[in-house]
Design an enzyme around this catalytic site. Structure first.
Site, PDB file in Angstrom:
ATOM      1  N   ASP A 265     -23.331 -43.000  10.938  1.00 23.02           N
ATOM      2  CA  ASP A 265     -23.341 -42.482   9.674  1.00 23.02           C
ATOM      3  C   ASP A 265     -22.113 -42.450   8.942  1.00 23.02           C
ATOM      4  O   ASP A 265     -20.925 -42.738   9.680  1.00 23.02           O
ATOM      5  CB  ASP A 265     -23.670 -41.096  10.030  1.00 23.02           C
ATOM      6  CG  ASP A 265     -24.571 -40.431   8.595  1.00 23.02           C
ATOM      7  OD1 ASP A 265     -25.244 -39.564   8.686  1.00 23.02           O
ATOM      8  OD2 ASP A 265     -24.271 -40.982   7.396  1.00 23.02           O
TER       9      ASP A 265
HETATM   10  C1  GLC Z   1     -24.960 -39.525   4.462  1.00 26.36           C
HETATM   11  C2  GLC Z   1     -25.922 -39.435   5.304  1.00 26.36           C
HETATM   12  C3  GLC Z   1     -26.747 -40.569   5.638  1.00 26.36           C
HETATM   13  C4  GLC Z   1     -26.724 -41.625   4.483  1.00 26.36           C
HETATM   14  C5  GLC Z   1     -25.070 -41.952   4.487  1.00 26.36           C
HETATM   15  C6  GLC Z   1     -24.756 -42.859   3.463  1.00 26.36           C
HETATM   16  O1  GLC Z   1     -23.697 -38.698   4.793  1.00 26.36           O
HETATM   17  O2  GLC Z   1     -26.161 -38.392   6.166  1.00 26.36           O
HETATM   18  O3  GLC Z   1     -28.179 -40.182   5.754  1.00 26.36           O
HETATM   19  O4  GLC Z   1     -27.471 -43.000   4.585  1.00 26.36           O
HETATM   20  O5  GLC Z   1     -24.264 -41.003   4.474  1.00 26.36           O
HETATM   21  O6  GLC Z   1     -24.881 -42.283   2.051  1.00 26.36           O
END
Ligand code: GLC
Length: 744
Positions: A265
């Protein structure tokens, strides 16, 4: 000039083609098997080029290898459509005007359709729009099980039950990947709250981990062949999930045989050694310069010093190359399309099938427009734009038909529509204020500072003067509502909406409440005062049309709840004790002491009556279930096959969701009273009787044995309960397993 003989000319062309063929490297030939292409590329890469493939070179891309004609891999959020372009190195929107997209109903609305085939079409739309925007990897679906209804991202997930979540996720992933776009199932794992998501450590026993929280991910990998998995921000048993030896190496890649890539993430990576060794293949979103990423310079230094074998890097590179090749990034990709009428039609169909009719006293719905002259439309959620909110799952929608606009379009001058805001909710960010598209003349917004007391009285007066009042209540994507990064603080409707509903209902007995929300809300204060309640979720860009179509009867509602709607927060597992250790955590750790008993499993184990049960939903027609038959064996190695009849005993066509729950009798280990193990949605014409046939594999009877590290099925008696919700199971049979089974 003398013309060359044709034969000679042909010979020269073939020779030239052969030379070209020989000079074109094998990895560029789509006819070559994928693994051979991977190995051919790997053998040509320098160390720098390999490292460039395993970490970001912008907010949403990796470097690619221009020397070899390998493009950047482009990623995008999210589960509900293709997010607007984000700036290269920060979270600000890029400010483009060619990145409006189809905003599909949110994931929990899709789950409420109980229609995996619709999920596949949903994934197909996302893939077509992703290709049009040049994206290879889409960051969705989100499949985290709903443990607490307060989770800010409940709307982004597929409900409380692993079987329903798995079926819907498999559909979406198959649809996406059939469109040459990699799905990325997230967040692996145990990201079941937003509170302290980046640091909270989750402690849960192995059986609930396997039987609940990992189950949708396992189906994504082993049934849908998902090409990527996103690690979660939180920790599990003390280690960050984005690089977690047990989850990623032992379970995901070992037991499940996952050959795609694990992406962190954004900002979820915390250690070079763990990222190198414990299963992370692609680092995204870490703070600081891209060369300082854990899998950039520090990883290179570790390889050159001999601390990390280059084989660790090669495996990560292989996994990234597999995904690139699987999305035809090096080959001709179909062009894709944005904002087509077909995409908008699918958005509307999902919205319509996801609407859940919770209450319809006196069959007030569907309304007969011929009998109505004045409609009072009340509430902030009648006009609030919802698409561009919630953080990463937000969509810059090509358009968004608000509930008010949908009603105005549908009535089309055949009734007076009078809008009243009713409550004062927080102002709008980034997007224009109210969307009163097509309803401007119906919006009597005062032109001075809005006074909540006055708003309330105006709404009540409007209701009193109308033939019917429709209150659009619910939540939105403000903090501590339905949004990433924060959890809700209670089940209550905010901004004084309970009083608004009660006052409107007192002014007009024909009051309809439509809940625009992505998670359960408390209804006790006003529920018995209103004849009709509809759960509409965040219903996508065509939501207003879908809601109007249902209210006036063109659509017969067929949605079923993908999660229990509790009477009170204390009726739910994580909040029953009120102890911080159960939610939101104590000393940095949250303990899932309830084990397997989450959602309806909790209600059944503790005999707690829900407000509306898992799987519940009304129709404008009625159905009768009959003729249950349970037989051993069946197609494709089924352990048992169950049949029953569905008869439409009403006067209009409708879809029923036949649900099958398995109830172990006197199990040797602790098990939920019943668990959903099969379902089918069937359209039945008035008076028609249809046969539904449901197959049960070994897993339908199994539980996970931590001791044996295997899924086991004990011999013994299993009741087969079939019906239309977890608490409405009129058909009951039994199935006897004479021998224990072991299953994968
Ligand atoms: C965010 C989310 C994730 C997302 C990523 C990119 O913090 O937790 O679901 O795809 O970052 O935006």
């Amino acid at each position: 000039m003398r013309r060359l003989p044709t034969a000679l000319l042909t010979l020269c062309c073939c020779a030239a083609a052969l030379v070209a063929e020989e000079s074109r490297p094998r990895y560029l030939d789509p006819a070559v098997p994928l693994e051979e292409r991977v190995e051919d590329i790997l053998g040509r890469l320098t160390l720098e080029e390999k490292l460039g493939l395993v970490h970001a070179d912008s907010k949403f891309s990796t470097a690619g290898v221009p020397r070899l004609g390998i493009p950047k891999m482009w990623m995008s959020d999210g589960p509900h459509g293709v997010r607007e372009e984000i700036s290269r190195d920060n979270w600000r929107p890029a400010g483009r005007t060619d990145d409006f997209a189809t905003w599909l109903p949110v994931s929990i609305a899709l789950a409420a359709t109980w229609n995996p085939e619709l999920g596949e079409a949903y994934g197909g739309v996302i893939a077509a729009e992703a290709r049009a925007r040049g994206k290879h990897l889409m960051l969705g679906p989100g499949v985290n099980i709903q443990r607490t209804p307060l989770n800010g991202r409940t709307f982004e997930y597929l409900g409380e039950d692993p079987w329903l979540a798995a079926r819907m996720a498999v559909g979406v992933i198959r649809g996406m990947q059939a469109g040459d776009v990699a799905a990325c199932v997230k967040h692996f794992a145990l990201n079941n709250q937003e509170h302290a998501r980046g640091t909270v450590n989750v402690e849960v026993d192995e059986r609930p981990l396997r039987e609940l929280y990992l189950a949708p991910f396992e189906a994504a990998v082993r049934e849908a062949g998902v090409w990527s998995v996103m690690g979660a921000y939180n920790k599990f048993r003390g280690q960050h999930c984005c690089h977690h030896g047990y989850l990623l190496n032992t379970v995901l890649k070992g037991e499940w045989g996952f050959r795609g890539l694990v992406v962190s993430d954004w900002g979820g990576t915390h250690s070079t050694a763990e990222a190198a060794r414990d299963g992370l293949d692609l680092e995204m979103g870490t703070r600081g310069s891209y060369s300082d990423y854990y899998l950039a310079e520090p990883f290179r230094r570790g390889i050159e010093s001999g601390e990390f074998p280059v084989a660790l890097l090669d495996d990560k590179v292989r996994r990234n190359l597999r995904v690139l090749l699987a999305t035809r990034a090096l080959d001709d990709r179909a062009p894709g399309a944005l904002n087509t009428r077909a995409h908008q039609a699918l958005a509307r169909k999902v919205a319509e099938e996801g609407l859940v009719l919770l209450k319809n006293s006196g069959a007030l719905l569907p309304l007969d427009l011929a009998q109505i002259r004045r409609i009072a439309v009340i509430g902030d959620n009648a006009v609030r734009l919802q698409a561009h909110g919630g953080q990463s799952s937000e969509i810059k929608a090509f358009h968004e038909v608000s509930p008010l606009a949908g009603l105005v379009a549908y009535t089309d001058g055949r009734a007076d529509v009078n809008f009243s805001l009713g409550v004062l909710a927080p102002k709008y960010r980034r997007m224009e204020a109210f969307d009163v598209t097509g309803a401007a003349e119906h919006v009597a917004l005062p032109d001075r500072k809005l006074d909540p007391a006055e708003l309330l009285e105006r709404a009540v007066a409007a209701a009193r003067a109308a033939d019917v009042a429709i209150v659009f209540a619910g939540l939105n994507h403000e903090r501590h509502n339905d949004t990433e990064s924060t959890d809700r603080l209670s089940l209550e409707l905010p901004y004084g909406q309970p009083e608004l509903i009660a006052r409107v209902a007192a002014a007009n007995p024909r009051t309809i409440v439509v809940l625009v929300a992505g998670s359960p809300v408390a209804m006790d204060p006003w529920l018995e005062k209103v004849p009709v309640v509809v759960q509409a979720w965040y219903a996508g860009m065509e939501g207003g049309h879908a809601i109007a179509s249902m209210i006036f009867g063109d659509t017969n509602p067929s949605g079923r709840l993908p999660c229990t709607f509790p009477r009170r927060l204390e009726d739910t597992a994580p909040h029953a004790t009120g102890l911080a250790r159960h939610y939101p955590g104590e000393a940095g750790t949250v303990h899932y002491d309830e084990g397997l008993f989450v959602g309806y499993r909790w209600n059944d184990a503790k005999a707690v009556e829900p407000l509306f049960p898992f799987g519940f939903g009304l129709s404008y027609t009625t159905f009768e279930l009959s003729g249950l038959e349970v037989a051993a064996g069946g197609d494709a190695g089924a352990v048992a096959t169950v049949e029953c009849e569905v008869t439409n005993t009403g006067s209009r066509a409708g879809a029923e969701v036949v649900q099958l729950y398995v109830e172990p009798v006197a199990p040797a280990v602790q098990r939920p009273v019943r668990e959903l193990k099969a379902f089918a949605k069937v359209l039945v014409q008035p008076g028609e009787r249809r046969t539904v046939r449901l197959a049960l594999g070994a897993r339908a009877f199994s539980y996970y044995s931590p001791e044996r590290k295997a899924w086991v099925v004990d011999a013994g008696e299993y009741r087969i309960a079939v019906g239309r919700s977890s608490r409405d199971l009129p058909l009951r049979g039994s199935f006897h397993l004479t021998q224990p089974l072991e299953t994968r």
